[in-house]
Write a protein that holds these residues in place. Structure first.
Motif, short mmCIF file in Angstrom:
data_model
loop_
_atom_site.label_atom_id
_atom_site.label_comp_id
_atom_site.label_asym_id
_atom_site.label_seq_id
_atom_site.Cartn_x
_atom_site.Cartn_y
_atom_site.Cartn_z
N THR A 1 8.79 6.64 1.98
CA THR A 1 7.52 6.22 1.32
C THR A 1 6.47 7.82 2.01
O THR A 1 6.59 8.08 3.38
CB THR A 1 6.29 5.16 1.60
OG1 THR A 1 6.15 5.00 2.44
CG2 THR A 1 6.88 4.11 0.68
N LYS B 1 2.62 15.96 -7.33
CA LYS B 1 1.71 14.90 -7.95
C LYS B 1 2.04 13.51 -7.74
O LYS B 1 2.93 13.29 -6.76
CB LYS B 1 3.61 14.95 -9.42
CG LYS B 1 2.61 13.79 -10.42
CD LYS B 1 3.71 13.51 -11.90
CE LYS B 1 3.51 13.04 -13.01
NZ LYS B 1 4.81 13.19 -13.76
N VAL B 2 1.25 12.73 -7.66
CA VAL B 2 1.12 11.27 -7.54
C VAL B 2 1.91 10.65 -8.48
O VAL B 2 1.43 10.18 -9.43
CB VAL B 2 0.11 10.78 -6.75
CG1 VAL B 2 -0.43 9.46 -6.08
CG2 VAL B 2 -1.25 11.71 -5.61
N ASN C 1 0.77 -1.05 -0.01
CA ASN C 1 -0.21 0.21 0.03
C ASN C 1 0.79 1.24 0.16
O ASN C 1 0.47 2.17 1.06
CB ASN C 1 -1.12 -0.01 1.07
CG ASN C 1 -2.08 -1.15 1.38
OD1 ASN C 1 -2.24 -1.42 -0.38
ND2 ASN C 1 -2.38 -1.61 2.24
N THR D 1 4.08 10.92 -3.34
CA THR D 1 4.04 11.68 -4.23
C THR D 1 6.09 12.33 -4.53
O THR D 1 6.64 12.48 -3.78
CB THR D 1 3.21 12.83 -3.32
OG1 THR D 1 3.88 12.39 -2.52
CG2 THR D 1 2.15 12.56 -3.12
N ASP E 1 0.68 5.34 -6.19
CA ASP E 1 -0.94 5.04 -5.36
C ASP E 1 -1.53 4.32 -4.57
O ASP E 1 -2.70 3.37 -5.01
CB ASP E 1 -1.82 6.11 -6.10
CG ASP E 1 -3.70 5.92 -5.60
OD1 ASP E 1 -3.88 6.79 -3.90
OD2 ASP E 1 -4.31 6.88 -5.66
N GLU E 2 -1.29 4.19 -2.69
CA GLU E 2 -2.04 2.84 -2.63
C GLU E 2 -1.42 1.51 -2.99
O GLU E 2 -1.69 0.70 -3.48
CB GLU E 2 -2.54 2.85 -2.15
CG GLU E 2 -2.94 3.69 -1.23
CD GLU E 2 -4.52 3.85 -0.90
OE1 GLU E 2 -5.50 3.34 -0.84
OE2 GLU E 2 -5.05 4.72 0.63
N GLN E 3 0.59 1.04 -3.55
CA GLN E 3 0.16 0.27 -4.49
C GLN E 3 0.94 -1.14 -3.73
O GLN E 3 2.18 -0.81 -3.25
CB GLN E 3 1.23 0.39 -6.17
CG GLN E 3 0.70 1.65 -6.71
CD GLN E 3 -0.18 0.97 -7.57
OE1 GLN E 3 -0.23 0.86 -8.18
NE2 GLN E 3 -1.41 0.97 -7.15
N THR F 1 2.55 4.58 -0.59
CA THR F 1 2.38 5.80 -2.21
C THR F 1 3.73 6.80 -1.33
O THR F 1 4.19 7.43 -0.73
CB THR F 1 1.03 6.92 -0.93
OG1 THR F 1 -0.44 5.82 -1.02
CG2 THR F 1 0.97 8.28 -1.81
N ASP G 1 -0.11 6.63 -14.27
CA ASP G 1 -1.60 6.82 -13.38
C ASP G 1 -1.58 6.54 -12.09
O ASP G 1 -2.46 6.35 -11.43
CB ASP G 1 -2.32 5.96 -14.28
CG ASP G 1 -2.14 4.60 -13.93
OD1 ASP G 1 -0.96 4.28 -14.04
OD2 ASP G 1 -2.90 4.39 -15.00
N GLY G 2 -0.67 6.25 -11.53
CA GLY G 2 -0.11 5.71 -9.90
C GLY G 2 -0.26 4.40 -9.60
O GLY G 2 -0.01 4.26 -8.50
N THR G 3 -0.60 3.60 -10.89
CA THR G 3 -0.34 2.11 -10.30
C THR G 3 1.39 1.62 -11.30
O THR G 3 1.70 2.30 -11.68
CB THR G 3 -1.78 1.47 -11.09
OG1 THR G 3 -1.19 1.91 -12.45
CG2 THR G 3 -2.82 2.55 -10.10
#
Length: 624
Positions: free
Chosen positions: A343, A304-305, A291, A295, A308-310, A293, A485-487
């Motif tokens: 993080t 900018k992220v 999870n 930035t 994102d909770e990956q 995150t 896209d944060g993934t």
């Protein structure tokens, strides 16, 4: 018979006492796509400088076909101080922006090299080195040059931009000569390969794959010839001792190069065996991101992220390539994974048995004091590779450092040599988890081949961030992508899937911009209709003005005349606005054309506002 655009005859260039080019004769014809290979310092850039007319040879002759136009991008290409991206790339079009905005090939270059994100009005001096490099490349590609001369054009380009550049060069009608260490790019573009070696230029048909085969065959024949020379006397003596009867039968030899080469091909990487060995060395847990995150603060001050909770788990023996657009967070993710960055959420964990080897992009880990061999032996004097002990000096030679060069001071090494040295130091520490951030920067093809040979049989966990598609496909088994896209996306089909997904994302963005442009057009038309209905017409003003005791009859006639002139101007400007809005709606997501049309719209809107204010002032005077 085709005439060469450029012809070199017995060209020689000497650096110090060493001939970099020694009596070289060759030519470039229309439509040629030539890739240039060679070790660092072999004379590739010098050869390009001679071809482009940037420097004369020491001896020999260079002839150029009359009327031939050139576009050149050197390794040190720079743009004048104070210039904007527009000045640097589009200066040949002059002030008329529509002349380039309507040219689809120019718009394709701006989009393909990512200049849309930089902004045409951005000062070049404010851009990073990689961004300035893309500006210089775009300035060359928007021309219709007969001969394109490019020195390391893929530097600072991501996989997506390299793929676009390969397609662009294949579609051009002009000739191009390209120096690059990107093997995939060479295979995709070049129909002929020049190898600069020992002052000579060896010419082979085809791209990198064909060159590898040709060189292997040449080396095999050279070894065979040397072996024949060394054993000649021994064979002759043995022949003579057999006596006269033996001399009547003559041995027959059949040499088939392809079969001989194929018979000696090393076995493919045994992924299962390597993973089993890695599990014994590493245990079950290697790298776990849960999870997470992350930035970063962008240039405009906004957050900018990147992640994102990956959640991402790396196991023993995994060999993972990481791809993504510049700025998507690849290096950040690696630094989080190895514990070098905190993080903003979630946690990162390294396994207890992990012995980490990390190569950063900047190579800041390398000590600059002392000699090259000392920098290696300070880590270890030998290392075990493929079950054999290899000394520090032997491994250094495999990475292109000769015995004499190993006593060079580290601080005098070039950027590429420093990267090679630090990679050696990382390998000498015998890590079981190897994390490489852009390891191929500034490395020549021979060094890259040596690196891939080592990584191919390396039994630990391997994480590689690289824009070198050849390396990713050669030494890794799985590929993940950061698409901005944060993934973290698993790419089952590797780099081709990444390119397809990026193309789909760009198409979706263009559709969204087209829809927004259409909505903006409707909003402007509604606002314009509302303003037109609220404004008094000239016909309504005239009676009111005539009934007032304001201006005299002569002044009133003059005011009415000016009012009619302004109304005609307003009508003309409104028609022009309508036409521009229609063009903007039709242009879709094409950044260059949209930017040009938007600038023209702003100018027309400003003129219309000025004319409307003048009209209102005259109308008030007539009413008074």
């Amino acid at each position: 018979m085709m005439v060469n655009l450029v012809n070199l005859e017995a060209v020689t260039v000497v650096h110090g006492v060493r001939p970099v080019l020694d009596g070289v004769s060759l030519g470039v014809q229309r439509g040629d796509r030539i890739g240039v290979l060679g070790l660092n310092g072999s004379g590739k850039s010098t050869l390009l400088g001679i071809l482009a007319g940037l420097r004369p040879p020491d001896t020999g002759r260079v002839s150029v076909l009359g009327g031939t136009t050139f576009a050149v991008v050197a390794q040190a290409s720079v743009t004048g101080t104070g210039a904007t991206v527009r000045d640097a790339v589009l200066s040949r079009f002059g002030e008329a922006e529509h002349s380039w905005a309507s040219d689809s090939s120019v718009r394709a270059v701006l989009t393909g090299l990512g200049l849309a994100g930089l902004g045409l009005d951005s000062p070049v001096d404010s851009l990073s080195g990689g961004e300035q490099r893309r500006v210089a490349l775009a300035a060359a590609l928007v021309t219709e040059a007969d001969l394109m001369v490019l020195d390391e054009p893929t530097n600072h380009l991501d996989i997506e931009a390299v793929d676009w550049l390969a397609q662009h060069l294949r579609s051009r009608s002009g000739a191009c000569v390209v120096v690059t260490h990107d093997r995939w790019f060479l295979d995709a573009v070049a129909t002929t390969t020049w190898e600069v070696v020992d002052g000579q230029v060896l010419i082979r048909e085809g791209g990198y794959s064909d060159w590898v085969f040709a060189r292997a065959e040449r080396q095999r024949l050279d070894r065979a010839a040397e072996e024949r020379r060394r054993n000649l006397a021994r064979k002759e003596l043995a022949w003579l001792r057999r006596g006269p009867p033996a001399r009547t039968s003559k041995p027959r030899y059949r040499i088939e190069a392809a079969e001989a080469l194929i018979a000696d091909v090393p076995p493919a990487r045994d992924t299962v065996a390597l993973q089993a060995f890695a599990r014994r060395r590493l245990g079950r847990d290697v790298i776990d991101l849960e999870n997470v995150t992350a930035t970063v603060t962008a240039a405009d001050g906004r957050e900018k992220v990147l992640l994102d909770e990956q959640t991402w788990r790396v196991g023993p023996g995994d060999r993972i390539g990481i791809v993504g657009v510049n700025g998507s967070g690849k290096s950040t993710m690696l630094r989080i994974a190895v514990g070098m960055r905190e993080t903003q959420g979630g946690k990162a964990k390294l396994g207890t048995t992990v012995r980490l080897g990390y190569l950063s992009q900047e190579v800041t880990e390398l000590p600059l004091e002392g000699r090259l061999i000392e920098a290696i032996t300070s880590v270890a004097s030998s290392v075990n590779l493929d079950g054999k002990d290899v000394s520090a000096g032997q491994l250094a030679e495999r990475f292109g450092f000769s015995a004499a060069q190993q006593w060079t001071q580290v601080k005098s090494l070039s950027g590429g040599e420093r990267r090679r040295l630090q990679l050696l130091r990382v390998l000498m520490s015998e890590p079981n988890v190897l994390v490489l951030d852009e390891p191929t920067n500034d490395l020549d093809t021979d060094t890259l081949a040596a690196l891939e040979d080592l990584l191919d049989s390396w039994p630990g966990t391997l994480l590689v961030v690289s824009h070198d598609r050849y390396l990713i496909e050669r030494v890794t088994d799985t590929v993940i992508g950061l698409l901005g896209d944060g993934t973290i996306s698993q790419l089952v089909r590797g780099v081709p899937e990444y390119l397809e997904r990026r193309e789909a994302a760009i198409a979706a963005e263009q559709t969204e911009r087209t829809d927004q442009a259409a909505q903006n057009k409707q909003d402007r038309q509604a606002a314009k209709a509302s303003a037109a209905s609220a404004a008094p017409s000239a016909a309504a003003v005239a009676p009111a003005a005539a009934a007032s005791a304001g201006p005299s009859a002569t002044e009133t006639r003059a005011l009415r005349k000016d009012l009619q002139r302004l109304e005609r101007s307003l009508e003309s400007l409104r028609r022009k606005e309508t036409q521009l809005h229609g063009k903007l709606a039709d242009v879709g997501g094409d950044f260059a054309a949209a930017a040009a049309l938007d600038a023209e719209l702003r100018q027309v809107g400003s003129e219309r506002d000025t004319v409307e204010e003048q009209w209102l002032e005259l109308a008030e005077q007539l009413e008074s």
